[in-house]
Design an enzyme around this catalytic site. Structure first.
Site, short mmCIF file in Angstrom:
data_model
loop_
_atom_site.label_atom_id
_atom_site.label_comp_id
_atom_site.label_asym_id
_atom_site.label_seq_id
_atom_site.Cartn_x
_atom_site.Cartn_y
_atom_site.Cartn_z
N LYS A 1 0.88 -1.19 0.00
CA LYS A 1 0.00 0.00 0.00
C LYS A 1 0.90 1.22 0.00
O LYS A 1 1.70 1.43 0.92
CB LYS A 1 -0.92 -0.02 1.21
CG LYS A 1 -1.96 -1.14 1.14
CD LYS A 1 -2.97 -1.06 2.26
CE LYS A 1 -4.06 -2.12 2.06
NZ LYS A 1 -3.55 -3.49 2.37
N MET B 1 5.53 5.72 5.18
CA MET B 1 4.11 5.59 4.73
C MET B 1 3.80 4.21 4.19
O MET B 1 2.79 3.60 4.58
CB MET B 1 3.87 6.62 3.61
CG MET B 1 2.48 7.15 3.58
SD MET B 1 1.99 7.74 5.23
CE MET B 1 3.38 8.88 5.53
N PRO B 2 4.64 3.70 3.27
CA PRO B 2 4.20 2.45 2.64
C PRO B 2 4.01 1.33 3.66
O PRO B 2 4.72 1.27 4.66
CB PRO B 2 5.34 2.10 1.70
CG PRO B 2 6.13 3.34 1.55
CD PRO B 2 5.94 4.14 2.79
N MET B 3 3.03 0.52 3.37
CA MET B 3 2.72 -0.63 4.23
C MET B 3 2.80 -1.88 3.37
O MET B 3 2.09 -1.98 2.36
CB MET B 3 1.31 -0.44 4.79
CG MET B 3 0.68 -1.61 5.44
SD MET B 3 1.54 -2.19 6.93
CE MET B 3 1.65 -0.68 7.89
N HIS C 1 6.56 0.09 6.86
CA HIS C 1 6.17 -1.04 7.72
C HIS C 1 6.07 -2.30 6.87
O HIS C 1 5.52 -2.26 5.75
CB HIS C 1 4.80 -0.76 8.35
CG HIS C 1 4.81 0.36 9.34
ND1 HIS C 1 4.80 0.15 10.70
CD2 HIS C 1 4.88 1.71 9.19
CE1 HIS C 1 4.83 1.32 11.32
NE2 HIS C 1 4.88 2.28 10.43
#
Lengths: 62, 62, 62, 62, 62, 62
Positions: free
Chosen positions: A7, D1-3, D40
């Site tokens: 994401k 930010m990226p997950m 994350h």
């Protein structure tokens, strides 16, 4: 087998997506011995109005 | 109770989505005895630029 | 290609899981023409302490 | 930010998990310019009884 | 209708889970007018060996 | 650390999204002692053609 879901903020180029798909697949092939053709990488692009961090939308954080 | 999330390539017709929602609900009602009205089926359509298999984007695999 | 994630209450038998995997795969093969071997079904069992409905945990609803 | 969410078969060593977390983070830092500390990576280990491919559970495919 | 998935570090008490389920449901009932009984909150507890931030596992960050 | 994913019907205003992000963050800060800046809230808006309940699409339920 492995399924990777990434994401990230909306607005990536197709080149970036190619790199993400390729390199994340290689991580699992090299680290876990996964069969390359079985590795799936799904990229979900999230708009800044739809992602909150620290209680504020990214579009408000700027 | 049960929540089903289906990730498929973008471009399905509404008829296909109706069938997916109906039949996946029936699987859980019949196999697990779930209460029909509690079964949720969410269909996420993923563009070929956002789905990688074997390290390549589906849009590049063609 | 398609990826199905089923979240259900913990405690299903392996027979139920076999049925879920088989029948959900068949839905996508028959409705979307998916290649059988490409369909993944992941079953996530959730404990009643970890699932809330209507603001209460299932373990409290009973 | 990226997950990043990685779903893989259960039974990975902590060394493998360290490698997955490190290298997937590096992909996003290098390809998307993500802030390292904001990336994350969540690893979900799925038992072979809970993963179906081609309509059969991995535990039955063997 | 709304489905909330909360991924948090493993080790929460049942009291904390009750609070999370209750209060997150109330947010959606009050902000979106959702029907209380239709709001689902699923809590996924993730071990520190399975969660990486900044390229390191939480269990290594300590 | 905590990651909240909210799946709701498409069509929410940015005001509603601000409220959801703010208040869900506060739940985790107050209940779990999470570091505010580490809490992520991702809002996924789902069209009524893509959400089935009780075997029917929301767009058909009306």
């Amino acid at each position: 087998m492995p399924m990777v879901e990434v994401k990230i903020k909306a607005g990536r180029t197709i080149e970036q997506k190619r790199e993400i798909a390729l390199r994340m697949t290689e991580v699992l092939v090299e680290v876990c011995g996964s069969a390359r053709d079985r590795v799936h990488v799904i990229i979900t692009e999230v708009g800044e109005d739809n992602w909150g961090r620290g209680g504020r939308l990214l579009s408000d954080i700027g």
